[in-house]
Design an enzyme around this catalytic site. Structure first.
Site, PDB file in Angstrom:
ATOM      1  N   THR A  59     -15.016  37.227  12.719  1.00  0.00           N
ATOM      2  CA  THR A  59     -14.159  37.165  11.699  1.00  0.00           C
ATOM      3  C   THR A  59     -14.623  37.060  10.214  1.00  0.00           C
ATOM      4  O   THR A  59     -14.355  37.564   9.626  1.00  0.00           O
ATOM      5  CB  THR A  59     -12.951  36.000  11.953  1.00  0.00           C
ATOM      6  OG1 THR A  59     -12.682  36.296  13.167  1.00  0.00           O
ATOM      7  CG2 THR A  59     -11.885  36.053  10.859  1.00  0.00           C
ATOM      8  N   LYS A  87     -16.420  15.135   1.628  1.00  0.00           N
ATOM      9  CA  LYS A  87     -16.384  13.714   0.633  1.00  0.00           C
ATOM     10  C   LYS A  87     -14.780  13.641   0.513  1.00  0.00           C
ATOM     11  O   LYS A  87     -14.533  12.504  -0.113  1.00  0.00           O
ATOM     12  CB  LYS A  87     -16.855  14.301  -0.772  1.00  0.00           C
ATOM     13  CG  LYS A  87     -18.327  14.854  -1.154  1.00  0.00           C
ATOM     14  CD  LYS A  87     -18.356  15.146  -2.383  1.00  0.00           C
ATOM     15  CE  LYS A  87     -20.073  15.660  -2.656  1.00  0.00           C
ATOM     16  NZ  LYS A  87     -19.930  16.452  -4.103  1.00  0.00           N
TER      17      LYS A  87
HETATM   18  C1  NCD Z   1     -11.100  34.054  18.416  1.00  0.00           C
HETATM   19  C2  NCD Z   1     -10.663  32.965  17.662  1.00  0.00           C
HETATM   20  O1  NCD Z   1     -11.356  32.412  16.864  1.00  0.00           O
HETATM   21  O2  NCD Z   1      -9.502  32.478  17.734  1.00  0.00           O
HETATM   22  N1  NCD Z   1     -12.344  34.660  17.935  1.00  0.00           N
HETATM   23  C3  NCD Z   1     -12.228  35.814  17.043  1.00  0.00           C
HETATM   24  O3  NCD Z   1     -11.803  35.521  15.945  1.00  0.00           O
HETATM   25  N2  NCD Z   1     -12.516  37.123  17.513  1.00  0.00           N
HETATM   26  C4  NCD Z   1     -11.236  33.828  19.997  1.00  0.00           C
HETATM   27  C5  NCD Z   1     -11.896  32.710  20.611  1.00  0.00           C
HETATM   28  O4  NCD Z   1     -12.461  31.838  19.698  1.00  0.00           O
HETATM   29  O5  NCD Z   1     -11.673  32.447  21.919  1.00  0.00           O
END
Ligand code: NCD
Length: 309
Positions: A59, A87
């Site tokens: 992401t 902090k």
């Molecule tokens: C997901 C999340 O962060 O929710 N990851 C992502 O953004 N592709 C899925 C996960 O962490 O399982």
């Protein structure tokens, strides 16, 4: 020109968007495919702040890559440990500060409601990059984009979602999003990780939804199989996690009776729920899905910052 306008809008929940608006984002994402390869100056001198209070690979990096491919710049942090929150600064103050440095903020936070709260304090748009177990709207857009790209459509498909439907935020946003289309949804999970009732209650009024413990039974009819990991970090205690760990696993045997053109998706990261031997099958599309993350996020940044209409 369709009647949609994204400029200056926050992206907090997928429920804030109509099907027409989602389709428009998907069309804009498609137009970003060549730009993702060749680059552009569309967002020159614009700054994205990525504030990640929880771990992330895809992401954050795809948001940052999206901004760079459009000619913009990134600032931010990926470890709250090194920021002033350590902090004791509260989220509202962090947002009120960062809005002075950036044109748009992508926020990931362990608390549900954090993106909504941030938007109340921010005078620049907030994009929810994942809030607790609640929602992950940009991932749902990537999932829809991938389904449309792979299948040429969304309507008419039989979609099965397997995994942690209780704590998984991607499946909550995806379920809300799919309910805006004409699909049949099957939910498969261990008993204790069933889909959150509040999500189920909404989607059930819009599309046919079945809860089915047995993947084998439905795999022959399934067009899209969306797999998720068990969200270990959100379990209130380790014993609860130990009970469900490893309870489902997609391997070549699972796929024996699957359609030849089944599409297997996963938001990633994967732990042990899809065995690596599946990666080489034509049905495995989860790494393609990760590429799609860049073009969808390019579209969102360009639309919200008003660089494209
Ligand atoms: C997901 C999340 O962060 O929710 N990851 C992502 O953004 N592709 C899925 C996960 O962490 O399982």
């Amino acid at each position: 020109m369709p009647n949609v306008n994204f400029q200056g809008r926050d992206i907090i929940s997928i429920e804030d968007f109509t099907q027409q608006e989602i389709n428009y984002i998907l069309d804009t994402s498609r137009s970003m495919e060549p730009i993702a390869k060749n680059g552009s100056d569309m967002l020159k001198r614009k700054i994205l702040a990525t504030l990640f209070f929880e771990p992330s690979t895809r992401t954050r990096l795809s948001f940052e890559a999206a901004m760079l491919k459009l000619g913009g710049n990134n600032i931010g942090f990926a470890e709250a440990e090194i920021a002033s929150v350590k902090k004791g600064e509260n989220l509202a103050d962090t947002i009120r500060t960062v809005q002075n440095y950036a044109d748009i903020i992508a926020l990931r936070h362990p608390l549900e409601g954090a993106a909504k709260l941030a938007a109340e304090f921010s005078n620049v748009p907030i994009i929810n990059a994942g809030t607790g177990a609640e929602e992950h709207p940009t991932q749902a857009l990537i999932d829809l984009y991938t389904i449309r790209k792979e299948k040429g459509k969304i309507d008419g498909l039989k979609i099965a979602v397997i995994g942690d439907l209780r704590y998984g935020r991607t499946v909550h946003s995806l379920a809300y999003a799919l309910a805006k289309y004409n699909v049949e949804l099957t939910l498969i999970s261990p008993e204790t990780l069933k889909m959150r009732r509040e999500v189920l209650n909404i989607i059930q009024t819009k599309i046919p939804v079945a809860e089915e413990p047995n993947l084998e039974k439905i795999i022959p009819q399934t067009d899209v199989l969306y797999v998720t990991r068990i969200q270990k970090e959100r379990f209130p205690d380790a014993a609860e996690y130990a009970k469900v760990k490893g309870t489902y696993r997609i391997d070549l045997k699972t796929l024996k009776n699957a359609k030849k053109d089944l599409t297997i998706l996963h938001p990633l990261p994967r732990i042990d729920e899809i065995v690596p031997e599946v990666d080489a099958t034509p049905q495995a599309r989860y790494f393609q899905q990760a590429w799609n993350g860049t073009v969808v996020r390019m579209a969102l940044l360009a639309l919200v910052l008003g660089a494209t209409k």
